[in-house]
Write a protein that holds these residues in place. Structure first.
Motif, short mmCIF file in Angstrom:
data_model
loop_
_atom_site.label_atom_id
_atom_site.label_comp_id
_atom_site.label_asym_id
_atom_site.label_seq_id
_atom_site.Cartn_x
_atom_site.Cartn_y
_atom_site.Cartn_z
N GLY A 61 46.07 43.55 45.41
CA GLY A 61 47.00 42.67 44.73
C GLY A 61 46.35 41.80 43.67
O GLY A 61 46.98 40.92 43.11
N ASN A 62 45.05 42.02 43.38
CA ASN A 62 44.43 41.24 42.31
C ASN A 62 44.69 41.87 40.94
O ASN A 62 44.24 41.38 39.92
CB ASN A 62 42.93 41.05 42.54
CG ASN A 62 42.12 42.33 42.38
OD1 ASN A 62 42.65 43.38 42.02
ND2 ASN A 62 40.84 42.25 42.66
N GLY A 63 45.42 42.99 40.95
CA GLY A 63 45.82 43.62 39.70
C GLY A 63 44.86 44.68 39.19
O GLY A 63 45.17 45.40 38.24
N PHE A 64 43.70 44.81 39.84
CA PHE A 64 42.68 45.75 39.36
C PHE A 64 43.19 47.19 39.40
O PHE A 64 43.14 47.92 38.41
CB PHE A 64 41.41 45.61 40.20
CG PHE A 64 40.27 46.46 39.72
CD1 PHE A 64 39.35 45.95 38.81
CD2 PHE A 64 40.11 47.77 40.15
CE1 PHE A 64 38.29 46.73 38.36
CE2 PHE A 64 39.07 48.56 39.71
CZ PHE A 64 38.16 48.03 38.80
N ASN A 65 43.69 47.59 40.57
CA ASN A 65 44.17 48.97 40.69
C ASN A 65 45.38 49.24 39.80
O ASN A 65 45.53 50.32 39.24
CB ASN A 65 44.50 49.29 42.15
CG ASN A 65 43.22 49.54 42.96
OD1 ASN A 65 42.12 49.49 42.41
ND2 ASN A 65 43.38 49.80 44.23
N GLU A 66 46.25 48.21 39.66
CA GLU A 66 47.42 48.37 38.79
C GLU A 66 46.97 48.60 37.35
O GLU A 66 47.58 49.35 36.60
CB GLU A 66 48.32 47.13 38.88
CG GLU A 66 49.11 47.00 40.18
CD GLU A 66 48.22 46.77 41.40
OE1 GLU A 66 47.09 46.23 41.24
OE2 GLU A 66 48.64 47.16 42.50
N GLU A 67 45.88 47.92 36.96
CA GLU A 67 45.41 48.01 35.58
C GLU A 67 44.67 49.33 35.31
O GLU A 67 44.82 49.92 34.25
CB GLU A 67 44.48 46.83 35.27
CG GLU A 67 43.93 46.81 33.84
CD GLU A 67 45.02 46.78 32.77
OE1 GLU A 67 46.00 46.03 32.94
OE2 GLU A 67 44.90 47.53 31.77
N PHE A 68 43.86 49.79 36.26
CA PHE A 68 42.94 50.88 35.94
C PHE A 68 43.26 52.22 36.62
O PHE A 68 42.74 53.25 36.19
CB PHE A 68 41.51 50.47 36.29
CG PHE A 68 40.93 49.44 35.35
CD1 PHE A 68 40.58 49.79 34.05
CD2 PHE A 68 40.77 48.11 35.74
CE1 PHE A 68 40.05 48.86 33.17
CE2 PHE A 68 40.24 47.17 34.86
CZ PHE A 68 39.89 47.54 33.57
N VAL A 69 44.04 52.21 37.69
CA VAL A 69 44.31 53.48 38.37
C VAL A 69 45.48 54.19 37.69
O VAL A 69 46.46 53.54 37.30
CB VAL A 69 44.61 53.22 39.87
CG1 VAL A 69 45.02 54.51 40.57
CG2 VAL A 69 43.38 52.61 40.54
N TYR A 70 45.37 55.51 37.55
CA TYR A 70 46.31 56.27 36.72
C TYR A 70 47.76 56.14 37.16
O TYR A 70 48.64 55.84 36.35
CB TYR A 70 45.88 57.74 36.67
CG TYR A 70 46.85 58.62 35.92
CD1 TYR A 70 47.09 58.42 34.56
CD2 TYR A 70 47.54 59.64 36.58
CE1 TYR A 70 47.98 59.21 33.87
CE2 TYR A 70 48.44 60.44 35.88
CZ TYR A 70 48.67 60.22 34.53
OH TYR A 70 49.55 61.00 33.86
N SER A 71 48.04 56.40 38.44
CA SER A 71 49.45 56.37 38.86
C SER A 71 49.58 55.93 40.31
O SER A 71 48.59 55.74 41.01
CB SER A 71 50.08 57.75 38.69
OG SER A 71 49.68 58.59 39.78
N ASP A 72 50.82 55.80 40.75
CA ASP A 72 51.06 55.41 42.14
C ASP A 72 50.47 56.40 43.13
O ASP A 72 50.09 56.02 44.23
CB ASP A 72 52.58 55.31 42.38
CG ASP A 72 53.14 54.02 41.78
OD1 ASP A 72 52.32 53.12 41.47
OD2 ASP A 72 54.36 53.93 41.61
#
Ligand code: ZN
Length: 680
Positions: free
Chosen positions: A421-432
């Motif tokens: 929830g720190n936004g890292f995965n949302e920013e850098f990971v390609y998709s859900d």
């Protein structure tokens, strides 16, 4: 040799993925505490404490009391002004009646939290002096509003005189600028604010110890480890840290609780270790310290273990004198079973690896690294801590008696959980799809990657007869780390792991593969300054693997950079092919290592591991900066409470996780403040 040679870095790279194991159990635990300056304070969970026996709980209780009583030692070691400053700031913090909505007060609130975190005036990592962002006028007013009895005034000193001394120490950037100065060509002893030397120059300190050392001693003591070197009336001598010496008031309490701990030791060996440690604290004798270290290394049967003492010497510009620290822990039986299982099957892994038969070891033994749960962090391990321990430090003891290498899984877990929830995965990971993989399996495959790397990877393979172990020269450590990582990556996708029950299913490995490629191709660049190359060998290893795999898979579009809304993302199109590529890379790196093929190794490292695409680098830095993540993290401890019966016997020990950061710091100062404010 020091802490966490490669464990720490290996796991740090996995921080961004969230562990999948025990998700339900973790659901209600709040890992985050507070964020300020460049710091974030987290909380860790001591899982399994309730299942310990009463005697084991008592043992942990006594050891954590012993640990907390050492806190003031580190403050004083970090500089002679740490304790006076801490007491002054705490008096203001608790007594201030003025407006707490002003910018000055907010800056003060941040400053005291930084000072607590640093255990002194200087940043825990950079060692630069922390400068207040509030005004000097505000500070003078705040000090004068405090009851003078609460200020650390010396006999006969007025508040104005006290301020005249303290203010430059706080506000003047040229006064005590560094805790540990390591600038070449300067007198690093005289220019460091640390309190390991007083009145001596670097040349005097070096001459003092040179005269003590016997170059032919095969079992040298750790000279100077537990003392301050001072010059008084022209005479240079050591003030030894011991029960009737320097820091005696704190050491007496540390020993008091070690003695209680010894009464509930799990076995005779553990009891003998504690008694030797107590003897060392009483005598300050460094031979006794070595005897203690040897006994400690051999204590492998106890569930509960600890570090307690003057241990690491990073704070001394000459690298001899150790800061005080303590970690109390107990073995995580379930996680340690995983490493034991891997080690038991070491030969199978060796025999089935994709390397050529002539490079394989006929008899391979896995290293069974212990996985532990931290129960308390103290001294130089608090609030900022390592995630692995590798001790003792004395080379001859390591060579003759071995060392203990452990990973602290509840600290790693707390980092990973807090990163959710720190936004890292949302920013850098390609998709859900990838995000779900990471959420589900990132934790278990991250741990397993470390296990395979440490327990098997480094120990696998052999050199051909006559090959110089240093043949790969400057590229040796990058290639060695790559070899261990590739061993782990290759086996991560192997049916054997599912069969052994250490990975839940045949899909889980994809989380680790995605993490490896995203990190190696892109996200680890956030730790590199603009315009710089990749230098650190673990980072080089990861970029080497990822960039080379990208090239090898190009023809089949195995890995691609997908662009969405102008942002680049790593996308893996064929995980099965990627595993084949990792196998191919492992075989080649093993060949390079086994044959000592320096030229082939150099070409690989230079082609893939060092250079950075400046445009991609800038993009990563910009996107990372926008997330506003704290570069440094630390922890509050749980609160242990002993419950007594009418005879004064402990009948239970319970844990509480609700204490806040400032609350904990103030309580520690009050309940565990062992030293006088001034320790001249
Ligand atoms: Zn390694």
């Amino acid at each position: 040799m020091k802490k966490n040679i490669c464990i720490m870095l290996a796991s740090l790279s996995l921080m961004a993925c969230a562990p999948g194991a025990n998700q339900k159990e973790n659901a209600e635990f709040d890992y985050t505490v507070e964020r300020f300056a460049d710091l974030e304070v987290l909380r860790y969970q001591v899982k399994g404490f309730d299942e310990l026996s009463l005697d084991q709980k008592k043992l942990i209780y006594y050891l954590q009391e012993s640990a907390l009583y050492g806190r003031d030692i580190l403050f004083d070691q970090n500089s002679k002004w740490s304790l006076p400053l801490r007491y002054t700031l705490e008096a203001i913090y608790t007594d201030y009646q003025g407006d707490k909505t002003t910018a000055d007060w907010k800056a003060f609130d941040t400053y005291i939290k930084q000072i607590w975190f640093a255990n002194g005036l200087h940043h825990h990592y950079s060692s630069d002096k922390i400068l207040p962002a509030f005004s000097q006028e505000f500070f003078v007013e705040a000090v004068k509003a405090v009851d003078a009895a609460k200020l650390p005034l010396r006999d006969g000193e007025t508040v104005d005189q006290f301020l005249a001394t303290l203010m430059p120490i706080m506000f003047d950037p040229t006064v005590m600028p560094k805790r540990t100065n390591q600038a070449d060509g300067e007198d690093v002893v005289a220019t460091s604010a640390g309190n390991y030397y007083d009145g001596v120059t670097q040349a005097e300190a070096e001459a003092f110890y040179a005269a003590m050392k016997d170059p032919n001693d095969a079992t040298p003591i750790s000279y100077g480890l537990n003392s301050r070197l001072v010059k008084r009336d022209g005479k240079i001598y050591e003030e030894v840290y011991k029960i009737d010496g320097r820091y005696g008031q704190a050491i007496a309490r540390i020993v008091e609780y070690l003695e209680k701990a010894a009464t509930v030791a799990e076995n005779d060996q553990q009891k003998a270790v504690m008694e030797k440690l107590i003897e060392y604290y009483r005598t300050g004798d460094l031979r006794t310290f070595d005897e203690y270290a040897i006994l400690w290394v051999k204590d492998l049967d106890s569930r509960i273990d600890y570090v307690n003492g003057f241990t690491e010497s990073y704070g001394d510009p000459l690298g001899m004198k150790a800061s005080w620290e303590s970690i109390v822990n107990f073995k995580d039986l379930e996680a340690s079973r995983r490493t034991e299982l891997i080690s038991e099957n070491a030969q199978w892994f060796e025999d089935n690896s994709p390397t050529e038969a002539r490079f394989k070891k006929e008899n391979v033994t896995g290293v069974s690294a212990k996985v532990i749960t931290a129960a308390i962090l103290a001294g130089d391990c608090y609030p900022s801590t390592a995630i692995g321990i590798n001790l003792p430090n004395a080379n001859w003891i390591r060579a003759a008696h071995g060392s203990k290498s452990v990973t602290i899984d509840n600290i790693t877990e707390a980092y990973a959980e807090a990163a959710k929830g720190n936004g890292f995965n949302e920013e850098f990971v390609y998709s859900d799809v990838e995000r779900e993989l990471l959420a589900e399996y990132g934790g278990i495959t991250g741990d397993l990657h470390t296990d395979l790397h440490e327990c098997l990877g480094h120990g696998s393979g052999k050199l051909l007869p006559g090959v110089d172990p240093d043949a790969l020269k400057a590229h040796g450590s990058t290639l060695e780390e790559a070899r261990a990582d590739l061993f782990a990556l290759y086996y991560m996708a192997d049916a054997k792991l599912v069969e052994l029950g250490i990975i839940p299913n045949a899909e889980a490995y994809k989380a680790c593969y995605y993490q490896q490629m995203m990190n190696g191709l892109m996200t680890q660049l956030h730790r590199i300054e603009p315009g710089k190359d990749v230098e650190e060998s673990h980072m080089r290893d990861r970029q080497l693997i990822a960039a080379w795999a990208y090239d090898l898979g190009k023809e089949n579009n195995v890995i691609e950079f997908a662009v969405v809304d102008g942002k680049r993302y790593v996308k893996i199109n064929d995980y099965v092919k990627l595993r084949e590529i990792f196998g191919q890379q492992l075989a080649e790196i093993q060949r390079i290592k086994s044959e000592g093929d320096y030229e082939a190794g150099r070409i690989l490292v230079e082609k893939y591991a060092v250079k950075v695409d400046p445009e991609l680098h800038k993009e990563v830095l910009d996107r990372y900066e926008a997330l506003n993540l704290a570069p440094y993290k630390g922890f509050v401890n749980p609160v242990y409470t002993a419950h007594y019966d009418e005879n004064g016997e402990i009948v239970d020990v319970t844990l509480d996780y609700t204490e806040g950061y400032a609350e904990q710091m103030l309580r520690y100062s009050k309940d565990y403040g062992t030293l006088p404010v001034y320790n001249d």
